[in-house]
Every structure is written in structure tokens, then in C-alpha cells.
Design a protein around this motif. Structure first.
Motif, mmCIF file in Angstrom:
data_model
loop_
_atom_site.group_PDB
_atom_site.id
_atom_site.type_symbol
_atom_site.label_atom_id
_atom_site.label_comp_id
_atom_site.label_asym_id
_atom_site.label_seq_id
_atom_site.Cartn_x
_atom_site.Cartn_y
_atom_site.Cartn_z
ATOM 1 N N SER A 1 -54.678 174.004 44.407
ATOM 2 C CA SER A 1 -56.073 174.081 43.954
ATOM 3 C C SER A 1 -56.479 175.515 43.610
ATOM 4 O O SER A 1 -57.273 175.732 42.697
ATOM 5 N N ILE A 2 -55.927 176.511 44.297
ATOM 6 C CA ILE A 2 -56.250 177.911 43.992
ATOM 7 C C ILE A 2 -55.808 178.250 42.569
ATOM 8 O O ILE A 2 -56.552 178.884 41.812
ATOM 9 N N GLU A 3 -54.600 177.833 42.210
ATOM 10 C CA GLU A 3 -54.081 178.107 40.866
ATOM 11 C C GLU A 3 -54.907 177.396 39.798
ATOM 12 O O GLU A 3 -55.162 177.949 38.731
ATOM 13 N N ILE A 4 -55.307 176.169 40.082
ATOM 14 C CA ILE A 4 -56.100 175.423 39.105
ATOM 15 C C ILE A 4 -57.486 176.045 38.967
ATOM 16 O O ILE A 4 -58.044 176.102 37.874
ATOM 17 N N GLY A 5 -58.047 176.532 40.060
ATOM 18 C CA GLY A 5 -59.321 177.251 39.991
ATOM 19 C C GLY A 5 -59.221 178.488 39.118
ATOM 20 O O GLY A 5 -60.095 178.762 38.292
ATOM 21 N N ARG A 6 -58.149 179.245 39.284
ATOM 22 C CA ARG A 6 -57.926 180.429 38.440
ATOM 23 C C ARG A 6 -57.819 180.036 36.968
ATOM 24 O O ARG A 6 -58.359 180.709 36.088
ATOM 25 N N ALA A 7 -57.112 178.946 36.707
ATOM 26 C CA ALA A 7 -56.942 178.482 35.334
ATOM 27 C C ALA A 7 -58.281 178.088 34.710
ATOM 28 O O ALA A 7 -58.568 178.449 33.563
ATOM 29 N N ALA A 8 -59.106 177.374 35.452
ATOM 30 C CA ALA A 8 -60.423 176.972 34.941
ATOM 31 C C ALA A 8 -61.274 178.202 34.645
ATOM 32 O O ALA A 8 -61.952 178.268 33.615
ATOM 33 N N LEU A 9 -61.215 179.192 35.532
ATOM 34 C CA LEU A 9 -61.963 180.436 35.290
ATOM 35 C C LEU A 9 -61.426 181.181 34.073
ATOM 36 O O LEU A 9 -62.205 181.697 33.265
ATOM 37 N N ARG A 10 -60.115 181.243 33.941
ATOM 38 C CA ARG A 10 -59.522 181.954 32.796
ATOM 39 C C ARG A 10 -60.008 181.379 31.473
ATOM 40 O O ARG A 10 -60.371 182.117 30.568
ATOM 41 N N ILE A 11 -60.001 180.064 31.372
ATOM 42 C CA ILE A 11 -60.398 179.478 30.091
ATOM 43 C C ILE A 11 -61.920 179.559 29.898
ATOM 44 O O ILE A 11 -62.396 179.705 28.786
ATOM 45 N N ALA A 12 -62.688 179.533 30.993
ATOM 46 C CA ALA A 12 -64.149 179.675 30.877
ATOM 47 C C ALA A 12 -64.539 181.087 30.450
ATOM 48 O O ALA A 12 -65.592 181.276 29.845
ATOM 49 N N LEU A 13 -63.714 182.066 30.738
ATOM 50 C CA LEU A 13 -64.016 183.458 30.414
ATOM 51 C C LEU A 13 -63.664 183.853 28.990
ATOM 52 O O LEU A 13 -63.968 184.964 28.567
ATOM 53 N N THR A 14 -63.039 182.950 28.241
ATOM 54 C CA THR A 14 -62.657 183.298 26.877
ATOM 55 C C THR A 14 -63.885 183.493 26.003
ATOM 56 O O THR A 14 -64.914 182.846 26.195
ATOM 57 N N SER A 15 -63.756 184.409 25.038
ATOM 58 C CA SER A 15 -64.911 184.742 24.203
ATOM 59 C C SER A 15 -64.822 184.198 22.781
ATOM 60 O O SER A 15 -65.755 184.372 22.004
ATOM 61 N N SER A 16 -63.703 183.566 22.442
ATOM 62 C CA SER A 16 -63.564 182.997 21.097
ATOM 63 C C SER A 16 -62.642 181.785 21.162
ATOM 64 O O SER A 16 -61.898 181.600 22.125
ATOM 65 N N ARG A 17 -62.660 180.989 20.108
ATOM 66 C CA ARG A 17 -61.783 179.811 20.040
ATOM 67 C C ARG A 17 -60.316 180.233 19.960
ATOM 68 O O ARG A 17 -59.449 179.560 20.509
ATOM 69 N N VAL A 18 -60.046 181.339 19.296
ATOM 70 C CA VAL A 18 -58.669 181.828 19.201
ATOM 71 C C VAL A 18 -58.158 182.206 20.582
ATOM 72 O O VAL A 18 -57.057 181.805 20.993
ATOM 73 N N GLU A 19 -58.952 182.968 21.324
ATOM 74 C CA GLU A 19 -58.561 183.352 22.684
ATOM 75 C C GLU A 19 -58.431 182.112 23.569
ATOM 76 O O GLU A 19 -57.494 181.997 24.363
ATOM 77 N N GLU A 20 -59.349 181.185 23.413
ATOM 78 C CA GLU A 20 -59.306 179.934 24.187
ATOM 79 C C GLU A 20 -58.008 179.174 23.919
ATOM 80 O O GLU A 20 -57.352 178.696 24.854
ATOM 81 N N THR A 21 -57.608 179.091 22.663
ATOM 82 C CA THR A 21 -56.368 178.402 22.299
ATOM 83 C C THR A 21 -55.157 179.106 22.911
ATOM 84 O O THR A 21 -54.245 178.455 23.429
ATOM 85 N N ASN A 22 -55.149 180.425 22.884
ATOM 86 C CA ASN A 22 -54.046 181.194 23.471
ATOM 87 C C ASN A 22 -53.942 180.953 24.974
ATOM 88 O O ASN A 22 -52.846 180.750 25.507
ATOM 89 N N VAL A 23 -55.075 180.981 25.666
ATOM 90 C CA VAL A 23 -55.074 180.736 27.110
ATOM 91 C C VAL A 23 -54.611 179.318 27.391
ATOM 92 O O VAL A 23 -53.792 179.085 28.290
ATOM 93 N N LYS A 24 -55.102 178.368 26.618
ATOM 94 C CA LYS A 24 -54.723 176.967 26.789
ATOM 95 C C LYS A 24 -53.206 176.793 26.651
ATOM 96 O O LYS A 24 -52.578 176.086 27.438
ATOM 97 N N GLU A 25 -52.617 177.449 25.654
ATOM 98 C CA GLU A 25 -51.169 177.363 25.439
ATOM 99 C C GLU A 25 -50.389 178.009 26.587
ATOM 100 O O GLU A 25 -49.384 177.461 27.040
ATOM 101 N N ARG A 26 -50.857 179.162 27.069
ATOM 102 C CA ARG A 26 -50.185 179.829 28.197
ATOM 103 C C ARG A 26 -50.247 178.973 29.458
ATOM 104 O O ARG A 26 -49.271 178.870 30.198
ATOM 105 N N LEU A 27 -51.401 178.364 29.708
ATOM 106 C CA LEU A 27 -51.533 177.497 30.882
ATOM 107 C C LEU A 27 -50.623 176.272 30.757
ATOM 108 O O LEU A 27 -50.001 175.856 31.740
#
Length: 146
Positions: free
Chosen positions: A11-37
Motif C-alpha cells: 500500500s505504501i508503494e501504491i500511495g506513492r504512485a497515486a501521488l506521483r501521477i497526481a503531481l503531474t503538471s501536463s498530459r505529457v508528463e502524466e503519460t510518462n509517469v503512467k508508463e513508468r508505473l
């Protein structure tokens, strides 16, 4: 792989992942984070929101549920929708004292791996350009096949 013989995402890792994608500032960055996750076996999505806090609560929860279902993080059942809605509501509970009576704008991040689902809310709260920032985060467990 971990020494336990499986991915051991908790759950700690999933919490970090949810925060990482919520912190993105653009759709491009969001897509990159989504792919890395996704490379680590974590499914994720994010959705923007904004408006006056109290009237927006239902819309924020609805957006979280719809995004999670569209992206296949949960099934279109009451169990999946309920888990996302419950976590989104709990995350909003954590920020309501700061947000009550103000305009808000930000992003909902949702992450899922196995039985772990987390919803993160990252938002600015304020009037005009006088903003405070806040984060809410909640976890729910569901069956892996849900």
C-alpha cells in the motif's frame, strides 16, 4: 521480483504512485509517469478538477470513479466503484478544513496493483492567486480480480 517470489507491491508503494501521477503538471508528463508505473506493474490514471469546494465534492468523486473504470483500474461493478468512491471521499475529508468555502483546483491521482488501490488529491485552495496547497491520500483493498 522480490525475494518473496512475487512483486510485493504494498500500500505504501501504491500511495506513492497515486501521488506521483497526481503531481503531474501536463498530459505529457502524466503519460510518462503512467508508463513508468506500468513497468512496475502499477496501473494508474489521473483527472483534473476545479470549482467551489462544497459543490465540487460529488463531481470530484464521480470523476475519480469514471476515470478508474475507463482505464481498467476497477471493474464497472459496485465493488470497484465503491472502493474508488470511498477512497476519494476519504482523501477529500483530509483536506476539507482548508478547502471549506474556497475555490479549489487540482488533480486526482489513482493507482492500483493487486489488492491495493490508492486515491491522491493534490489541489490548490484559495481566492484569485492567493492559494494554499493540500494533499489527501486514501487506500482501499479489493480482491485482485475486482
Amino acid at each position: 521480483m522480490h525475494e518473496c517470489g512475487k512483486s510485493c507491491i504494498n500500500s505504501i508503494e501504491i500511495g506513492r504512485a497515486a501521488l506521483r501521477i497526481a503531481l503531474t503538471s501536463s498530459r505529457v508528463e502524466e503519460t510518462n509517469v503512467k508508463e513508468r508505473l506500468a513497468e512496475h506493474g502499477i496501473r494508474s490514471t489521473a483527472v483534473d478538477f476545479g470549482g467551489e469546494f462544497i459543490p465540487s465534492i460529488v463531481k470530484i468523486v464521480e470523476r475519480a470513479v469514471v476515470a478508474a473504470q475507463r482505464q481498467g483500474l476497477v471493474t464497472e461493478s459496485h465493488v470497484g466503484a465503491g472502493a474508488v468512491a470511498g477512497a476519494a471521499h476519504e482523501a477529500l475529508e483530509q483536506v476539507k478544513v482548508k478547502a471549506f468555502g474556497f475555490n479549489v483546483g487540482g488533480k486526482i491521482g489513482i493507482a492500483r496493483a493487486g489488492e491495493h488501490l490508492c486515491v491522491a488529491i493534490y489541489m490548490g485552495v484559495g481566492v484569485l492567486n492567493l492559494n494554499e496547497l493540500c494533499v489527501g491520500l486514501a487506500h482501499r483493498s479489493l480482491a485482485s480480480d475486482e
